[in-house]
Design a protein around this motif. Sequence first.
Motif, PDB file in Angstrom:
ATOM      1  N   ALA A 192       0.798  -1.223   0.000  1.00  0.00           N
ATOM      2  CA  ALA A 192       0.000   0.000   0.000  1.00  0.00           C
ATOM      3  C   ALA A 192       0.833   1.276   0.000  1.00  0.00           C
ATOM      4  CB  ALA A 192      -0.934  -0.003   1.221  1.00  0.00           C
ATOM      5  N   ILE A 193       1.976   1.285   0.720  1.00  0.00           N
ATOM      6  CA  ILE A 193       2.721   2.548   0.808  1.00  0.00           C
ATOM      7  C   ILE A 193       3.290   2.972  -0.542  1.00  0.00           C
ATOM      8  CG2 ILE A 193       3.296   2.399   3.253  1.00  0.00           C
ATOM      9  CD1 ILE A 193       5.984   1.256   2.547  1.00  0.00           C
ATOM     10  N   GLU A 194       3.530   2.015  -1.446  1.00  0.00           N
ATOM     11  CA  GLU A 194       4.020   2.365  -2.781  1.00  0.00           C
ATOM     12  C   GLU A 194       2.914   2.907  -3.664  1.00  0.00           C
ATOM     13  OE1 GLU A 194       5.954  -0.974  -4.516  1.00  0.00           O
ATOM     14  OE2 GLU A 194       7.716  -0.856  -3.203  1.00  0.00           O
ATOM     15  N   ARG A 195       1.685   2.497  -3.401  1.00  0.00           N
ATOM     16  CA  ARG A 195       0.559   2.883  -4.258  1.00  0.00           C
ATOM     17  C   ARG A 195      -0.307   3.985  -3.651  1.00  0.00           C
ATOM     18  NH1 ARG A 195       2.213  -2.075  -4.768  1.00  0.00           N
ATOM     19  NH2 ARG A 195       2.154  -3.165  -6.777  1.00  0.00           N
ATOM     20  N   LEU A 196      -0.385   4.014  -2.310  1.00  0.00           N
ATOM     21  CA  LEU A 196      -1.255   4.985  -1.653  1.00  0.00           C
ATOM     22  C   LEU A 196      -0.482   6.085  -0.939  1.00  0.00           C
ATOM     23  CD1 LEU A 196      -3.798   2.486   0.034  1.00  0.00           C
ATOM     24  CD2 LEU A 196      -3.990   3.590  -2.209  1.00  0.00           C
ATOM     25  N   GLY A 197       0.772   5.811  -0.609  1.00  0.00           N
ATOM     26  CA  GLY A 197       1.535   6.747   0.214  1.00  0.00           C
ATOM     27  C   GLY A 197       1.380   6.396   1.689  1.00  0.00           C
ATOM     28  N   TYR A 198       2.239   6.956   2.517  1.00  0.00           N
ATOM     29  CA  TYR A 198       2.266   6.586   3.934  1.00  0.00           C
ATOM     30  C   TYR A 198       0.990   6.978   4.676  1.00  0.00           C
ATOM     31  CZ  TYR A 198       7.204   5.460   3.352  1.00  0.00           C
ATOM     32  OH  TYR A 198       8.395   4.896   2.941  1.00  0.00           O
ATOM     33  N   GLN A 199       0.583   8.234   4.551  1.00  0.00           N
ATOM     34  CA  GLN A 199      -0.583   8.681   5.321  1.00  0.00           C
ATOM     35  C   GLN A 199      -1.868   8.012   4.836  1.00  0.00           C
ATOM     36  OE1 GLN A 199      -1.056  12.711   6.551  1.00  0.00           O
ATOM     37  NE2 GLN A 199       1.116  13.207   6.350  1.00  0.00           N
ATOM     38  N   ASN A 200      -2.010   7.844   3.521  1.00  0.00           N
ATOM     39  CA  ASN A 200      -3.211   7.178   3.014  1.00  0.00           C
ATOM     40  C   ASN A 200      -3.252   5.701   3.406  1.00  0.00           C
ATOM     41  OD1 ASN A 200      -4.368   9.419   1.830  1.00  0.00           O
ATOM     42  ND2 ASN A 200      -3.333   9.113  -0.129  1.00  0.00           N
ATOM     43  N   THR A 201      -2.080   5.087   3.573  1.00  0.00           N
ATOM     44  CA  THR A 201      -2.047   3.711   4.062  1.00  0.00           C
ATOM     45  C   THR A 201      -2.626   3.648   5.471  1.00  0.00           C
ATOM     46  OG1 THR A 201      -0.138   3.110   2.709  1.00  0.00           O
ATOM     47  CG2 THR A 201      -0.536   1.779   4.673  1.00  0.00           C
ATOM     48  N   LEU A 202      -2.266   4.629   6.301  1.00  0.00           N
ATOM     49  CA  LEU A 202      -2.839   4.674   7.648  1.00  0.00           C
ATOM     50  C   LEU A 202      -4.338   4.947   7.612  1.00  0.00           C
ATOM     51  CD1 LEU A 202      -0.249   6.498   9.947  1.00  0.00           C
ATOM     52  CD2 LEU A 202      -1.252   4.241  10.285  1.00  0.00           C
ATOM     53  N   TRP A 203      -4.774   5.839   6.700  1.00  0.00           N
ATOM     54  CA  TRP A 203      -6.214   6.077   6.564  1.00  0.00           C
ATOM     55  C   TRP A 203      -6.946   4.791   6.182  1.00  0.00           C
ATOM     56  CZ3 TRP A 203      -8.447   9.772   8.844  1.00  0.00           C
ATOM     57  CH2 TRP A 203      -7.958  11.084   8.850  1.00  0.00           C
ATOM     58  N   SER A 204      -6.313   3.986   5.327  1.00  0.00           N
ATOM     59  CA  SER A 204      -6.973   2.755   4.864  1.00  0.00           C
ATOM     60  C   SER A 204      -7.166   1.745   5.987  1.00  0.00           C
ATOM     61  CB  SER A 204      -6.165   2.114   3.725  1.00  0.00           C
ATOM     62  OG  SER A 204      -4.969   1.510   4.202  1.00  0.00           O
ATOM     63  N   SER A 205      -6.387   1.895   7.073  1.00  0.00           N
ATOM     64  CA  SER A 205      -6.543   0.965   8.192  1.00  0.00           C
ATOM     65  C   SER A 205      -7.948   1.047   8.790  1.00  0.00           C
ATOM     66  CB  SER A 205      -5.499   1.250   9.269  1.00  0.00           C
ATOM     67  OG  SER A 205      -5.756   2.470   9.944  1.00  0.00           O
ATOM     68  N   ILE A 206      -8.570   2.232   8.682  1.00  0.00           N
ATOM     69  CA  ILE A 206      -9.936   2.386   9.210  1.00  0.00           C
ATOM     70  C   ILE A 206     -10.899   1.475   8.461  1.00  0.00           C
ATOM     71  CG2 ILE A 206     -11.868   3.999   9.448  1.00  0.00           C
ATOM     72  CD1 ILE A 206      -9.871   6.197  10.023  1.00  0.00           C
ATOM     73  N   PHE A 207     -10.718   1.372   7.142  1.00  0.00           N
ATOM     74  CA  PHE A 207     -11.580   0.468   6.364  1.00  0.00           C
ATOM     75  C   PHE A 207     -11.424  -0.962   6.838  1.00  0.00           C
ATOM     76  CE2 PHE A 207     -11.657  -2.647   2.879  1.00  0.00           C
ATOM     77  CZ  PHE A 207     -12.990  -2.579   2.528  1.00  0.00           C
ATOM     78  N   TRP A 208     -10.181  -1.394   7.052  1.00  0.00           N
ATOM     79  CA  TRP A 208      -9.948  -2.795   7.423  1.00  0.00           C
ATOM     80  C   TRP A 208     -10.460  -3.118   8.824  1.00  0.00           C
ATOM     81  CZ3 TRP A 208      -9.408  -5.636   3.470  1.00  0.00           C
ATOM     82  CH2 TRP A 208      -8.722  -5.194   2.340  1.00  0.00           C
ATOM     83  N   VAL A 209     -10.244  -2.220   9.775  1.00  0.00           N
ATOM     84  CA  VAL A 209     -10.744  -2.510  11.130  1.00  0.00           C
ATOM     85  C   VAL A 209     -12.267  -2.485  11.163  1.00  0.00           C
ATOM     86  CG1 VAL A 209      -8.632  -1.681  12.241  1.00  0.00           C
ATOM     87  CG2 VAL A 209     -10.566  -0.117  11.972  1.00  0.00           C
ATOM     88  N   ALA A 210     -12.868  -1.592  10.368  1.00  0.00           N
ATOM     89  CA  ALA A 210     -14.331  -1.556  10.303  1.00  0.00           C
ATOM     90  C   ALA A 210     -14.874  -2.835   9.667  1.00  0.00           C
ATOM     91  CB  ALA A 210     -14.794  -0.333   9.515  1.00  0.00           C
ATOM     92  N   LEU A 211     -14.198  -3.331   8.631  1.00  0.00           N
ATOM     93  CA  LEU A 211     -14.606  -4.586   8.008  1.00  0.00           C
ATOM     94  C   LEU A 211     -14.464  -5.746   8.997  1.00  0.00           C
ATOM     95  CD1 LEU A 211     -15.533  -6.012   5.393  1.00  0.00           C
ATOM     96  CD2 LEU A 211     -13.105  -6.313   4.807  1.00  0.00           C
ATOM     97  N   GLY A 212     -13.364  -5.755   9.735  1.00  0.00           N
ATOM     98  CA  GLY A 212     -13.200  -6.774  10.762  1.00  0.00           C
ATOM     99  C   GLY A 212     -14.281  -6.693  11.811  1.00  0.00           C
TER     100      GLY A 212
END
Length: 416
Positions: free
Chosen positions: A166-186
């Motif tokens: 993700a960090i290569e495609r989204l960047g560092y901060q957006n990778t952290l933002w994406s964590s919200i999607f994954w924890v919500a899905l979990g």
Amino acid sequence: MNSPSLFEKAGLPKPLAWGYLGIIIFMMGDGVEQGWLSPYLLEHGMSIQQSASLFTVYGITIAISSWFSGVLAEGYGPRKAMLAGLLLYIIGTVGFVGFGMAKLDFPVMLLTYAVRGFGYPLFAYSFLVWITYRTPQEKLGRAVGWFWFVFTGGLNVFGAYYSSWAIERLGYQNTLWSSIFWVALGGFFALVLNRDKFVPSAARAGDKTKELLNGLTIVQKEPKVLIGGVVRIINTTAQFAFPVFLPIYLADFGFSTVEWLQIWGTIFTSNIIFNLLFGFIGDRLGWQNTITWFGGVGCGITTLLFYYSPVWFGGSYALVLLSGVLWGGLLAGYVPLSALVPSLVKEDKGAAMAILNLGAGLPVFVGPAIVGLTIGTIGSEGVVWVLAILYFISAILTRFITLPKETASEPQTITI
């Protein structure tokens, strides 16, 4: 008579299957920054002292939340405790990424990362309490083995792999933002699709305050629970101590940072597999025997083997890797502890798990603290001997954790 389902054969509690899936997805989201956050902050102008302070506060909140997860899960039900963990994680992430990292505002980062630290212990360890209540004792070793499989697999394996993508495609901060999607899905899988019912014991008694106090008084009523908590601290202390000094030590033998990361990642890939195996082994060999000989004695020996392998094997990458994998595999020998300790009590399993969960949270800063306090005087070799001796001590302590006679249905067919 109905034949056992695939879930039952595998030792996975079928009613909680969606919860297990939710844990691995949640922990993958939680683990996205593990391998790069500290270097990222240093590259953006923060001092190493600030970075260390950030992770110290994070470790403290993890330890506090780990303790509360047991008593809150029993007093209010694991579903509510897990929901609280999910919300705290999201709130902390929004504050940390949106306000702290965006402006490199250290006080805000310190506060919000601390809030974020309350999240995963409440979510994951509350589910572990749920498992201990809803699984027959003869299958509990396998059930907690599956828990540590999904927990470690999500945090240390899938989180790292996803982050590197993700960090290569989204960047560092957006990778952290994406964590919200994954924890919500979990959370969706574990809290919505998981339909299993749990009636909290303290709610039945109508005294939630008493249940919270049980998390403190349980060690007086059953001192073996405290011993179990100490053994749990020792279990993963080396896991958090090794990264502080081993990369520097291995560099003296020509190992690059990339090679170190490959070794560390492979160690925990093997660890998640052995988490399952030792769940089965514990149910057959006996929980106490498994922890003593594979966990305590095995980790003590392989800790020394891992450290001395570059010397003994002439800096061979393959043999150093194999030594590390052996240590990581035997680290899973402590898995039955999550079955043994709650089985010491009949009613206060959440309080017993609170002590065990606290033991799981404390090594986050106990491990680095041992290194910081001792490496200047006894060197890295001395630190490794301290860690190995702690493992041997845990093996001795485990011999005192015996089940009550009336509940001692733990398989003990093999005596060592």
